[in-house]
Design an enzyme around this catalytic site. Structure first.
Site, PDB file in Angstrom:
ATOM      1  N   GLU A 167      33.247  74.805  69.305  1.00 22.42           N
ATOM      2  CA  GLU A 167      31.827  74.538  68.910  1.00 22.42           C
ATOM      3  C   GLU A 167      30.889  75.629  69.734  1.00 22.42           C
ATOM      4  O   GLU A 167      29.833  75.352  69.542  1.00 22.42           O
ATOM      5  CB  GLU A 167      31.195  73.138  68.938  1.00 22.42           C
ATOM      6  CG  GLU A 167      31.303  72.193  67.711  1.00 22.42           C
ATOM      7  CD  GLU A 167      32.291  71.488  67.805  1.00 22.42           C
ATOM      8  OE1 GLU A 167      33.519  71.640  68.163  1.00 22.42           O
ATOM      9  OE2 GLU A 167      32.110  70.287  67.246  1.00 22.42           O
ATOM     10  N   TYR A 169      31.212  76.373  72.926  1.00 21.35           N
ATOM     11  CA  TYR A 169      30.790  75.879  74.330  1.00 21.35           C
ATOM     12  C   TYR A 169      31.760  76.831  75.360  1.00 21.35           C
ATOM     13  O   TYR A 169      32.395  77.892  74.866  1.00 21.35           O
ATOM     14  CB  TYR A 169      31.128  74.542  74.743  1.00 21.35           C
ATOM     15  CG  TYR A 169      30.039  73.684  74.170  1.00 21.35           C
ATOM     16  CD1 TYR A 169      28.637  73.374  74.553  1.00 21.35           C
ATOM     17  CD2 TYR A 169      30.517  72.659  73.206  1.00 21.35           C
ATOM     18  CE1 TYR A 169      28.041  72.722  73.860  1.00 21.35           C
ATOM     19  CE2 TYR A 169      29.589  71.729  72.533  1.00 21.35           C
ATOM     20  CZ  TYR A 169      28.513  71.715  72.838  1.00 21.35           C
ATOM     21  OH  TYR A 169      27.600  70.893  72.251  1.00 21.35           O
ATOM     22  N   ARG A 216      40.303  69.701  72.275  1.00 24.24           N
ATOM     23  CA  ARG A 216      39.296  69.878  70.864  1.00 24.24           C
ATOM     24  C   ARG A 216      39.437  71.417  70.611  1.00 24.24           C
ATOM     25  O   ARG A 216      39.022  72.231  71.379  1.00 24.24           O
ATOM     26  CB  ARG A 216      38.041  69.466  71.050  1.00 24.24           C
ATOM     27  CG  ARG A 216      37.095  69.612  69.802  1.00 24.24           C
ATOM     28  CD  ARG A 216      36.151  68.123  69.868  1.00 24.24           C
ATOM     29  NE  ARG A 216      35.036  68.539  68.521  1.00 24.24           N
ATOM     30  CZ  ARG A 216      35.411  67.780  67.520  1.00 24.24           C
ATOM     31  NH1 ARG A 216      36.207  66.830  67.105  1.00 24.24           N
ATOM     32  NH2 ARG A 216      34.325  68.008  66.602  1.00 24.24           N
ATOM     33  N   HIS A 254      27.728  75.971  67.345  1.00 25.14           N
ATOM     34  CA  HIS A 254      26.587  75.351  67.097  1.00 25.14           C
ATOM     35  C   HIS A 254      25.620  76.573  66.626  1.00 25.14           C
ATOM     36  O   HIS A 254      24.571  76.290  65.820  1.00 25.14           O
ATOM     37  CB  HIS A 254      26.023  74.644  68.362  1.00 25.14           C
ATOM     38  CG  HIS A 254      26.544  73.412  68.379  1.00 25.14           C
ATOM     39  ND1 HIS A 254      27.132  72.531  67.635  1.00 25.14           N
ATOM     40  CD2 HIS A 254      27.117  73.007  69.795  1.00 25.14           C
ATOM     41  CE1 HIS A 254      27.435  71.429  68.224  1.00 25.14           C
ATOM     42  NE2 HIS A 254      27.712  71.867  69.416  1.00 25.14           N
ATOM     43  N   GLN A 341      19.042  61.918  61.769  1.00 26.98           N
ATOM     44  CA  GLN A 341      17.683  61.661  62.263  1.00 26.98           C
ATOM     45  C   GLN A 341      17.790  60.906  63.480  1.00 26.98           C
ATOM     46  O   GLN A 341      16.624  60.895  64.334  1.00 26.98           O
ATOM     47  CB  GLN A 341      16.922  60.884  60.946  1.00 26.98           C
ATOM     48  CG  GLN A 341      15.549  61.572  60.666  1.00 26.98           C
ATOM     49  CD  GLN A 341      15.182  60.667  59.417  1.00 26.98           C
ATOM     50  OE1 GLN A 341      15.805  60.609  58.414  1.00 26.98           O
ATOM     51  NE2 GLN A 341      14.001  59.857  59.544  1.00 26.98           N
TER      52      GLN A 341
HETATM   53 FE1  SF4 Z   1      23.253  59.657  62.586  1.00 32.48          FE
HETATM   54 FE2  SF4 Z   1      23.203  57.155  61.634  1.00 32.48          FE
HETATM   55 FE3  SF4 Z   1      21.843  59.213  60.530  1.00 32.48          FE
HETATM   56 FE4  SF4 Z   1      24.757  58.878  60.445  1.00 32.48          FE
HETATM   57  S1  SF4 Z   1      23.143  57.603  59.280  1.00 32.48           S
HETATM   58  S2  SF4 Z   1      23.402  60.626  60.602  1.00 32.48           S
HETATM   59  S3  SF4 Z   1      24.670  58.094  62.422  1.00 32.48           S
HETATM   60  S4  SF4 Z   1      21.319  58.355  62.050  1.00 32.48           S
END
Ligand code: SF4
Ligand code: NAP
Length: 664
Positions: A167, A169, A216, A254, A341
């Site tokens: 990613e 890092y 990873r 990223h 979100q």
């Molecule tokens: Fe994140 Fe929940 Fe949206 Fe999935 S549903 S992307 S875990 S906020």
């Protein structure tokens, strides 16, 4: 009957550890790591996932030293006095029968603090600071730091560690010519660039004996100057030889200008590079990225693409994912909609993460699992997501719940979203809600409008009003023109837009409607091939011309899209740019007539001709029913948009509904 997802339930030996299922909870920062007072919360959070049957949990990354921290608040694990805190994580996970490893993550030039370090002093495009170049002595010390963290992790009760090597890092930065311009033994030829990660794996192995080491690895870099596929395969073999017990695949740095986990990424899009890695090594390989459904995960394991499947967000959305698969009830899974979100966007804005579809995530202590002292009769009116969440939580606590919905289907605004390109999983999440409602005995009565008088006379002990919102109408001369429509009518297919479209409003819905009209995908998710072509993975990007001429207009100054999600907004902005959607800010709406929408701009007037004008001007609460019931003297609970429409989104609606339902 045989379990259709049996492949996920087969135990597997990884190094010295046997895992009870093939589902790994991938590493994800919760925001609690940097708060020592919150390790009990972290313990509860992970223990819930262990209880739910997760085969292996990987913690959010902890840095091996101060320079390697992600943010200013230190989330390092480098001293013996920190062991006691970590036991607050490992003890409850073990008590729940789980397995857990600590991820060691040195952020390198991705750290959000001024003292970042990297192999070479090259700034990342997503960070404003230039990293200091590590000296040879600092490199040796950093390798030792990894070993120390690993030793402390095992002492704290972890089953081992995951070394974050993808990613973009620090470890990626050593490996890639893009970021490693050194001309000492740590730079130059691939063998030199790989010296650091291989030394880390060897040092960690020497420090922790038989304990588990997951590495990873970046299966696909998606940046110029990253490793090629052949180089990655060479690295995978070397990492195995150095002592790793399994490889966990990461996709893309990223800073890559390609979506890798957001909604527009097709399910399991990146499985092919993972399969190639699996063929090259003899240790187990874990697949990841946009795998949120048990069917896809089972196919990956049964089809030999990977041995394990990593899910981070889907296990935020449903801690009991594996358990539901084991019980033969995958339909009850709370589906992650890849919106970012409440998880990534919270982390990036310094808030503790949770999940839009599961507000209990990382807030486990704020909800009760005990049956309510007395079972009540509960009416929930309005089956948008606020109402669904309230009904589910109340039903789970043993109340007798009836969920009324005037429309023919449940879901409200959330259901509308399912046809927007990249939001197809909203429909799957709704199916999950529907199954859960039935499972906890909620009576769902769609196509049923209830009035205040009926509710007043009813014997319901509690009435919850979740009637949602009404779109805000526009107040412009000529606003009764028949070519003017609301966004719901466009999204639900009642109205088909013409060739020239003007959209009033530059919020999330305005953007979604623009994309919907530009792509007209009819709720079909892009195929992997279409997605790869679109974003130029392995070839030149090929964008499609928009289906129609679209202009978005708003009154406020400034660029469009500033209110969109931090980790996903850029994708939507790029899509609309490629679709040549015109965006006009600082407009004053003058009038609408046969010629079009007349606007006054700071430096000129303009007429925007249209065949269809779509109003996406926000919402106001639909409080009619709540007010009418209250006027008749009955107490009501109001949740979601019916309570407050400003900045309403599904996250707040679900959270409000769930909390109310849980405390009834
Ligand atoms: Fe994140 Fe929940 Fe949206 Fe999935 S549903 S992307 S875990 S906020
Ligand atoms: P919103 O974000 O509040 O945007 C409403 C838009 O309407 C604003 O751009 C505003 O722009 C305009 N507006 C407000 N009052 C108006 C009026 N009287 N006349 C004309 N224009 C007016 O609302 P939304 O777009 O409906 O979204 C609702 C919620 O869902 C928001 O919280 C949003 O974040 C969320 N959502 C997010 C996404 C996403 O992030 N992809 C997608 C969908 C929904 P001006 O004031 O500048 O004219």
């Amino acid at each position: 009957m045989p379990n259709a997802h049996a492949a996920l339930l087969e135990p597997i030996r990884v190094g010295s550890v046997t895992l009870s299922s093939r589902i790994v909870m991938g590493s994800m920062h919760t925001g609690l790591e940097s708060q020592p007072g919150h390790f009990d919360d972290l313990g509860r959070f992970y223990a819930e996932r262990a209880k739910g049957g997760t085969g292996l949990i990987v913690t959010g990354g902890f840095a091996p030293n101060f320079a390697g921290r992600m943010k200013n608040e230190p989330s390092t694990f480098e001293r013996p006095d920190q062991v006691a805190d970590h036991r607050k994580i490992t003890a409850p996970v073990r008590a729940a029968g789980g397995r857990i490893v600590l991820q060691i993550l040195h952020a390198g030039r991705y750290g959000y603090h001024p003292a970042i370090v990297a192999p070479s002093p090259i700034k990342s495009p997503i960070n404003r600071d230039v990293p200091a170049e590590l000296t040879a002595e600092q490199i040796e010390a950093t390798i030792e730091n990894y070993a120390t963290t690993a030793r402390l992790a095992v002492e704290a009760g972890y089953d081992g560690v995951e070394i974050m090597g993808s990613e973009g890092y620090l470890i990626s930065e050593f490996l890639a010519l893009r970021t490693n311009h050194r001309n000492d033994q740590w730079g130059g030829a691939l063998e030199n660039r790989a010296r650091f990660p291989l030394a880390v794996v060897k040092a960690v192995r020497a420090a922790i004996g038989e304990a588990l080491i997951s590495y990873r690895i970046s299966a696909l870099e998606l940046v110029e100057g990253g490793l090629t596929q052949d180089e990655t395969i060479w690295l995978a073999k070397e990492v195995e030889r150095a002592g790793a017990d399994c490889l966990s695949t990461g996709i893309g740095w990223h800073e890559a200008a390609v979506p890798t986990i957001a909604g527009p990424v097709p399910h399991a899009a990146f499985i092919e590079p993972t399969r190639r890695l699996k063929q090259a090594v003899s240790i187990p390989v874990t697949a990841s990225n946009r795998i949120n459904l048990p069917g896809d995960a089972a196919e990956i394991v049964a089809g030999g693409f990977a041995d394990l499947v990593s899910m981070a967000r889907p296990l935020l959305a449903d801690a009991h994912f594996v358990d539901k698969v084991r019980r033969g009830r995958p339909d009850l899974i709370n589906v992650c909609i890849a919106c970012n979100q409440a998880c990534l966007d919270h982390y990036f804005t310094d808030r503790v993460i949770t999940c839009l579809v599961n507000p209990r995530a990382a807030r486990e202590n704020e909800f009760s699992d005990r049956p309510a002292p007395a079972a009540k009769r509960v009416a929930v009116v309005g089956a948008g997501v606020a109402g669904i969440a309230a009904a589910l939580e109340a039903g789970r606590r043993g109340h007798r719940v009836t969920l009324f919905e005037a429309a023919k289907r449940i879901g409200g605004q959330f259901a509308l979203a399912a046809d927007i390109p990249g939001k197809e999983d909203y429909g799957l999440a709704l199916q999950g809600f529907q199954a859960q409602l039935a499972d906890c005995g909620v009576e769902v009565r769609t196509d049923t409008a209830v009035d205040a008088e009926t509710l007043r006379r009813s014997d319901f002990d509690e009435i919850v009003v979740s009637t949602g919102i009404a779109p805000r109408p526009i107040d412009i001369p000529g606003g009764d023109d028949p070519r003017i429509v609301g966004y719901s009518e466009i999204l639900d297919g009642t109205v088909k837009a013409g060739e020239r479209v003007v959209i009033i409003g530059g919020g999330g819905i305005g953007h979604d409607v623009a994309l919907f009209l530009a792509m007209e995908s009819n709720g079909r998710q892009q195929t992997r091939e279409e997605f790869f072509r679109r974003w130029g993975i392995g070839e030149k990007p090929q964008t499609h011309a928009a289906r129609r001429q679209i202009t978005m207009v708003k009154r406020s100054p400034g660029a469009f899209g500033r209110t969109l999600g931090k980790s996903t907004g850029w994708i939507l902005r790029q899509e609309l740019k490629d679709a040549k959607v015109r965006q006009i800010s600082e407009a004053r709406y003058v009038e609408i007539d046969a010629q079009g929408l007349h606007i006054a701009l700071p430096d000129r007037n303009e007429v925007l001709p249209f065949d269809t004008l779509v109003v996406c001007a926000g919402q106001k609460p639909d409080r009619h029913l709540a007010d009418a019931i209250a006027a008749k003297g009955r107490h009501v609970h109001i949740v979601g948009g019916a309570r407050l429409a400003d900045e309403l989104d599904a996250k707040r609606a679900i959270d409000e509904g769930a909390r109310l339902g849980n405390r009834l």
